[in-house]
Design a protein around this motif. Structure first.
Motif, PDB file in Angstrom:
ATOM      1  N   GLU A 166      57.665  53.341 -60.784  1.00  0.00           N
ATOM      2  CA  GLU A 166      56.787  52.946 -59.690  1.00  0.00           C
ATOM      3  C   GLU A 166      57.582  52.726 -58.411  1.00  0.00           C
ATOM      4  O   GLU A 166      57.069  52.920 -57.305  1.00  0.00           O
ATOM      5  N   SER A 167      58.870  52.366 -58.554  1.00  0.00           N
ATOM      6  CA  SER A 167      59.730  52.216 -57.380  1.00  0.00           C
ATOM      7  C   SER A 167      60.028  53.578 -56.765  1.00  0.00           C
ATOM      8  O   SER A 167      60.060  53.730 -55.530  1.00  0.00           O
ATOM      9  N   MET A 168      60.256  54.589 -57.636  1.00  0.00           N
ATOM     10  CA  MET A 168      60.474  55.955 -57.145  1.00  0.00           C
ATOM     11  C   MET A 168      59.251  56.435 -56.369  1.00  0.00           C
ATOM     12  O   MET A 168      59.372  57.023 -55.289  1.00  0.00           O
ATOM     13  N   GLN A 169      58.066  56.150 -56.928  1.00  0.00           N
ATOM     14  CA  GLN A 169      56.837  56.588 -56.289  1.00  0.00           C
ATOM     15  C   GLN A 169      56.641  55.893 -54.947  1.00  0.00           C
ATOM     16  O   GLN A 169      56.278  56.512 -53.947  1.00  0.00           O
ATOM     17  N   ALA A 170      56.911  54.582 -54.930  1.00  0.00           N
ATOM     18  CA  ALA A 170      56.746  53.828 -53.687  1.00  0.00           C
ATOM     19  C   ALA A 170      57.710  54.331 -52.610  1.00  0.00           C
ATOM     20  O   ALA A 170      57.340  54.466 -51.436  1.00  0.00           O
ATOM     21  N   ALA A 171      58.958  54.616 -53.013  1.00  0.00           N
ATOM     22  CA  ALA A 171      59.945  55.123 -52.056  1.00  0.00           C
ATOM     23  C   ALA A 171      59.520  56.495 -51.532  1.00  0.00           C
ATOM     24  O   ALA A 171      59.635  56.784 -50.326  1.00  0.00           O
ATOM     25  N   SER A 172      59.021  57.353 -52.444  1.00  0.00           N
ATOM     26  CA  SER A 172      58.561  58.686 -52.034  1.00  0.00           C
ATOM     27  C   SER A 172      57.393  58.583 -51.064  1.00  0.00           C
ATOM     28  O   SER A 172      57.339  59.302 -50.061  1.00  0.00           O
TER      29      SER A 172
END
Length: 245
Positions: A166-172
């Motif tokens: 979810e952190s990867m998604q938020a950063a993207s």
């Protein structure tokens, strides 16, 4: 058929190429050239008796079609784009369109079957992996095929990092949101301060100069974005450390 195949499209008097010569000049096969013509992606040829002749305008349309495809457009999307062009579009107008459509990425998208994507990744990709790669914009779907976008290798490498997805998604999402704002502003500057003055005094030589200039402008812009991000990141880190004292 698109509007390009109608008699309303103005064909200049320089139409002296046969379909074989047109195909050779465009870097296409005669079969592909005829197929594009059948779709109405170029204006109707000049007829002299039973013979059909083509000119620089037809060549410019074919060059634009190739640029659109290299940019990732499907043939259906190409048809829609060509149909929306003014019937009186000139060689210079088409050169400008082609120059603006040149991809900012050195690697065009690739349409692969799922097994080829797995091999390209060098690891087994689960359904969750594929969904994440799609959501961050490095993978797309086209029917039963997958479209590998620039940044796919980096996206796969990201999957191996031990951080919450979810952190990867938020950063993207944050990158995409802010990049869209930046690109929109830069595009407005390019349109108002570079392209509009060109349109007011368009010429064949000007179109060629613009087409040669834009790749350099793209490279310098990308370098400026990276450098600007680095400087901003360093400033934020410095500010954060100062506050923590």
């Amino acid at each position: 058929m698109t509007a390009r195949s109608s008699a309303s499209a103005t064909v200049p008097d320089d139409a002296r190429m046969t379909v074989d010569e047109l195909a050779a000049a465009a870097g296409l096969t005669v079969r592909t050239t005829r197929y594009y013509a059948s779709l109405g992606l170029v204006p109707a040829p000049q007829r002299r008796g039973r013979l059909a002749y083509y000119g620089e305008l037809h060549l410019a349309y074919l060059a634009l079609v190739r640029a659109l495809q290299e940019h990732g457009f499907t043939l259906q999307a190409v048809e829609g784009f060509i149909a929306a062009l003014p019937a009186e579009a000139t060689v210079e107008d088409l050169a400008l369109q082609r120059a603006m459509l040149t991809s900012w990425s050195p690697r065009p998208p690739e349409r692969l079957d799922p097994d080829e994507v797995q091999r390209r990744a060098g690891r087994e990709l689960s359904a969750a992996d594929l969904a994440l790669l799609e959501s961050i914009g490095v993978l797309d779907r086209d029917g039963e095929h997958l479209v590998v976008m620039p940044g796919f290798a980096e996206g796969v490498e990201l999957l191996g990092i031990d951080i919450p997805r979810e952190s990867m998604q938020a950063a993207s999402d944050a990158i995409r949101r802010n990049m869209k704002t930046l690109v929109t502003e830069l595009t407005e500057i390019l349109r108002d301060q570079v392209l509009d003055p060109y349109r007011r005094d368009a010429s064949r030589e000007g179109a060629e100069r613009l087409e040669q200039t834009l790749p350099t402008l793209r490279r310098l812009t990308l370098e400026a974005v990276v450098t600007g991000f680095q400087r901003a990141a360093n400033a934020v880190i410095t500010q954060s450390l100062t506050r923590s004292r």
